[in-house]
Design a protein around this motif. Structure first.
Motif, PDB file in Angstrom:
ATOM      1  N   GLU A  10       0.812  -1.212   0.000  1.00  0.00           N
ATOM      2  CA  GLU A  10       0.000   0.000   0.000  1.00  0.00           C
ATOM      3  C   GLU A  10       0.845   1.262   0.000  1.00  0.00           C
ATOM      4  O   GLU A  10       0.364   2.337  -0.315  1.00  0.00           O
ATOM      5  CB  GLU A  10      -0.911   0.029   1.234  1.00  0.00           C
ATOM      6  N   LEU A  11       2.128   1.159   0.355  1.00  0.00           N
ATOM      7  CA  LEU A  11       2.955   2.348   0.540  1.00  0.00           C
ATOM      8  C   LEU A  11       3.076   3.209  -0.705  1.00  0.00           C
ATOM      9  O   LEU A  11       3.007   4.430  -0.610  1.00  0.00           O
ATOM     10  CB  LEU A  11       4.344   1.947   1.039  1.00  0.00           C
ATOM     11  N   PRO A  12       3.278   2.652  -1.904  1.00  0.00           N
ATOM     12  CA  PRO A  12       3.439   3.541  -3.065  1.00  0.00           C
ATOM     13  C   PRO A  12       2.264   4.473  -3.261  1.00  0.00           C
ATOM     14  O   PRO A  12       2.425   5.644  -3.585  1.00  0.00           O
ATOM     15  CB  PRO A  12       3.582   2.547  -4.226  1.00  0.00           C
ATOM     16  N   VAL A  13       1.044   3.970  -3.067  1.00  0.00           N
ATOM     17  CA  VAL A  13      -0.135   4.822  -3.233  1.00  0.00           C
ATOM     18  C   VAL A  13      -0.194   5.871  -2.152  1.00  0.00           C
ATOM     19  O   VAL A  13      -0.462   7.044  -2.394  1.00  0.00           O
ATOM     20  CB  VAL A  13      -1.409   3.951  -3.228  1.00  0.00           C
ATOM     21  N   LYS A  14       0.107   5.472  -0.917  1.00  0.00           N
ATOM     22  CA  LYS A  14       0.014   6.441   0.159  1.00  0.00           C
ATOM     23  C   LYS A  14       1.098   7.494   0.040  1.00  0.00           C
ATOM     24  O   LYS A  14       0.895   8.641   0.411  1.00  0.00           O
ATOM     25  CB  LYS A  14       0.124   5.737   1.510  1.00  0.00           C
ATOM     26  N   LYS A  15       2.256   7.119  -0.507  1.00  0.00           N
ATOM     27  CA  LYS A  15       3.277   8.124  -0.726  1.00  0.00           C
ATOM     28  C   LYS A  15       2.774   9.191  -1.685  1.00  0.00           C
ATOM     29  O   LYS A  15       3.105  10.360  -1.560  1.00  0.00           O
ATOM     30  CB  LYS A  15       4.548   7.472  -1.274  1.00  0.00           C
ATOM     31  N   LEU A  16       1.978   8.769  -2.656  1.00  0.00           N
ATOM     32  CA  LEU A  16       1.381   9.763  -3.546  1.00  0.00           C
ATOM     33  C   LEU A  16       0.510  10.717  -2.757  1.00  0.00           C
ATOM     34  O   LEU A  16       0.522  11.927  -2.974  1.00  0.00           O
ATOM     35  CB  LEU A  16       0.540   9.053  -4.612  1.00  0.00           C
ATOM     36  N   ILE A  17      -0.222  10.184  -1.778  1.00  0.00           N
ATOM     37  CA  ILE A  17      -1.066  11.030  -0.948  1.00  0.00           C
ATOM     38  C   ILE A  17      -0.218  11.968  -0.105  1.00  0.00           C
ATOM     39  O   ILE A  17      -0.470  13.158  -0.008  1.00  0.00           O
ATOM     40  CB  ILE A  17      -1.956  10.161  -0.041  1.00  0.00           C
ATOM     41  N   LEU A  18       0.805  11.417   0.533  1.00  0.00           N
ATOM     42  CA  LEU A  18       1.572  12.204   1.493  1.00  0.00           C
ATOM     43  C   LEU A  18       2.582  13.121   0.833  1.00  0.00           C
ATOM     44  O   LEU A  18       2.862  14.204   1.317  1.00  0.00           O
ATOM     45  CB  LEU A  18       2.325  11.272   2.450  1.00  0.00           C
ATOM     46  N   LEU A  19       3.142  12.672  -0.284  1.00  0.00           N
ATOM     47  CA  LEU A  19       4.283  13.387  -0.833  1.00  0.00           C
ATOM     48  C   LEU A  19       3.990  14.098  -2.136  1.00  0.00           C
ATOM     49  O   LEU A  19       4.806  14.876  -2.620  1.00  0.00           O
ATOM     50  CB  LEU A  19       5.450  12.397  -1.031  1.00  0.00           C
ATOM     51  N   GLY A  20       2.829  13.814  -2.715  1.00  0.00           N
ATOM     52  CA  GLY A  20       2.400  14.670  -3.792  1.00  0.00           C
ATOM     53  C   GLY A  20       2.610  14.184  -5.189  1.00  0.00           C
ATOM     54  O   GLY A  20       3.055  13.081  -5.454  1.00  0.00           O
ATOM     55  N   SER A 281       0.969  17.948   2.654  1.00  0.00           N
ATOM     56  CA  SER A 281       0.950  17.766   1.212  1.00  0.00           C
ATOM     57  C   SER A 281      -0.384  18.144   0.587  1.00  0.00           C
ATOM     58  O   SER A 281      -0.497  18.284  -0.626  1.00  0.00           O
ATOM     59  CB  SER A 281       1.298  16.319   0.855  1.00  0.00           C
ATOM     60  N   PHE A 282      -1.421  18.329   1.417  1.00  0.00           N
ATOM     61  CA  PHE A 282      -2.696  18.849   0.941  1.00  0.00           C
ATOM     62  C   PHE A 282      -2.724  20.379   0.991  1.00  0.00           C
ATOM     63  O   PHE A 282      -3.584  21.003   0.383  1.00  0.00           O
ATOM     64  CB  PHE A 282      -3.842  18.308   1.797  1.00  0.00           C
ATOM     65  N   VAL A 283      -1.789  20.945   1.744  1.00  0.00           N
ATOM     66  CA  VAL A 283      -1.867  22.370   2.073  1.00  0.00           C
ATOM     67  C   VAL A 283      -0.942  23.218   1.206  1.00  0.00           C
ATOM     68  O   VAL A 283      -1.307  24.323   0.793  1.00  0.00           O
ATOM     69  CB  VAL A 283      -1.551  22.574   3.573  1.00  0.00           C
ATOM     70  N   THR A 284       0.277  22.736   0.909  1.00  0.00           N
ATOM     71  CA  THR A 284       1.225  23.534   0.138  1.00  0.00           C
ATOM     72  C   THR A 284       1.768  22.759  -1.047  1.00  0.00           C
ATOM     73  O   THR A 284       1.942  21.534  -0.982  1.00  0.00           O
ATOM     74  CB  THR A 284       2.415  24.007   0.996  1.00  0.00           C
ATOM     75  N   GLN A 285       2.080  23.470  -2.096  1.00  0.00           N
ATOM     76  CA  GLN A 285       2.661  22.859  -3.296  1.00  0.00           C
ATOM     77  C   GLN A 285       4.043  22.288  -3.002  1.00  0.00           C
ATOM     78  O   GLN A 285       4.423  21.237  -3.530  1.00  0.00           O
ATOM     79  CB  GLN A 285       2.743  23.912  -4.415  1.00  0.00           C
TER      80      GLN A 285
END
Length: 411
Positions: A10-20, A281-285
């Motif tokens: 699951e980590l690759p997908v969540k990294k997309l969430i966390l890291l952009g 990662s939801f707040v700043t570019q």
């Protein structure tokens, strides 16, 4: 979900969430740590008024790494002591279901029941602290009793497994919103993260499900879904929908997981609420793109010096030290709230922190559930009235929840 709580697949997908998302951006130093000290008025507001947070990932956190959150804990963003300190009354506990479980019949359904069981057990073990909440009236009653209401939202509709009878089952167990999809498209809707758009929005069953959710009284959550799925969900639903933990695309261009201006306008036009996500990662570019930049540097080092070599490991460590994660600040979270207020008004904003769901990426000043008074102080400092703050803390979400309950009662 925090990376620490995820299985490796699951980590690759969540990294997309966390890291952009992908993109080049110069890395600067992280926000300098600073203390946010809420004043007496802010603390009073947080304690006196109901605080509803529509997305806290305690169930899956405890499933992966159990500890007793009825007491102060060493790990995580939530426990009873910190929740009381912050004034949190109603955490919507996320019944999070990893997207890959949909490939195994029955797996999503089973996990959902296990996670619900864990929240019922929590309330049973500490009846002087927690109580399950199935309605707005329950929430208000528990507030008077000094109890923290455990409301339930299902993050990923895959446990429905194409059977509306399962929706009834989960409603009976207390699910009061469903995030239609998560990190991959499912049998209900396309995901904002998934390049496969098999339904071009909602599936035929997804449209049927939305109507049945309306009939039963389950709020529709459009966080995580594709733009087309958002528009179709709003069009199909007879009642307002929510974004349980999303922020604004205006601050993170190209990040479809956040909401565009047009989507926020439509959400407001139909009476819905966007619950602001606190994850950096939801707040700043800068935070949103950080991960891709670091990965590119690491890949180049591994290619030049050999993956796993001492030289490579030393250079990678130096890169991480030189380029720490660029945490957002409380002020930047407030910028999102200001933006929505200026775009559509105060009546369509709430809190969906994603505590225990975004790992170590939380902003300076909003690190755990004890931090809500800091948010209140920031709003006061920006000229928000106490009446406006109450709308953000609870009234806007309660309005939608009441409308959903009332519609279902008439069916």
């Amino acid at each position: 979900m925090s990376n620490n709580n995820k299985s490796n697949e699951e980590l690759p997908v969540k990294k997309l969430i966390l890291l952009g998302v992908l993109g080049a951006l110069s890395i600067t130093q992280a926000v300098t740590a600073q203390e946010y000290t809420a004043g007496e008025k802010a603390r009073e507001i947080a304690q006196q008024h109901l605080i509803i947070d529509t997305h806290i990932d305690v169930p899956y956190r405890l499933f992966r790494d159990w500890e007793d959150v009825t007491q102060a804990t060493q790990r995580g963003d939530f426990d009873y002591v910190r929740a009381k300190q912050g004034g949190l009354n109603v955490p919507f506990m996320s019944i999070y279901i990893p997207a890959n479980l949909e490939q195994t019949p029955g797996a999503s359904y089973q996990l959902a029941h296990q996670l619900i069981d864990s929240m019922e057990a929590l309330a049973w073990r500490a009846p002087d602290k927690f109580a399950m909440a199935y309605s707005v009236d329950d929430v208000l009653k528990h507030q008077e009793q000094g109890l923290i209401s455990l409301a339930l939202g299902m993050e990923n509709g895959s446990p429905i497994e194409g059977d509306l009878a399962n929706l009834q089952t989960f409603y009976d167990r207390g699910i009061r919103y469903i995030t239609l999809a998560h990190s991959e498209s499912n049998h209900i809707a396309d995901s904002s993260y998934d390049i496969r758009r098999q339904w071009n929005g909602l599936s035929p069953f997804g449209k049927e499900l939305v109507k049945e959710m309306n009939r039963l009284g389950v709020m529709i959550d459009i966080s995580h879904v594709s733009d087309d799925a958002f528009w179709q969900a709003v069009e199909t639903s007879a009642v307002p929908v929510i974004a349980s933990h999303s922020s604004l695309r205006a601050f993170t261009p190209g990040f479809e997981r956040n909401m565009s201006d047009d989507m926020i306008k439509k959400l407001a036009e139909t009476g819905g609420v966007i619950m602001i996500n606190f994850g950096s990662s939801f707040v700043t570019q800068q935070a949103n793109r950080y991960g891709d930049i670091i990965r590119k540097q690491i890949a180049a080092i591994n290619e030049q010096y050999g993956k796993g070599s001492d030289e490579a490991e030393q250079r990678i460590a130096a890169v991480r030290t030189k380029n720490p994660f660029p945490f957002a600040s409380l002020e930047q979270v407030l910028d999102h709230i200001d933006y929505v207020k200026n775009l559509v008004g105060i009546d369509y904003i709430g809190i969906g922190s994603d505590y225990d769901g975004v790992g170590d990426s939380l902003p300076v000043g909003l690190k755990d559930v004890a931090s809500y008074p800091n948010l209140v102080q920031g709003l006061l400092d920006r000229g928000y009235s106490e009446a406006d703050i109450k709308k953000i803390l609870n009234e806007n979400l309660i309005r939608v929840w009441r409308e959903v309950e009332a519609y279902a009662a008439q069916q």
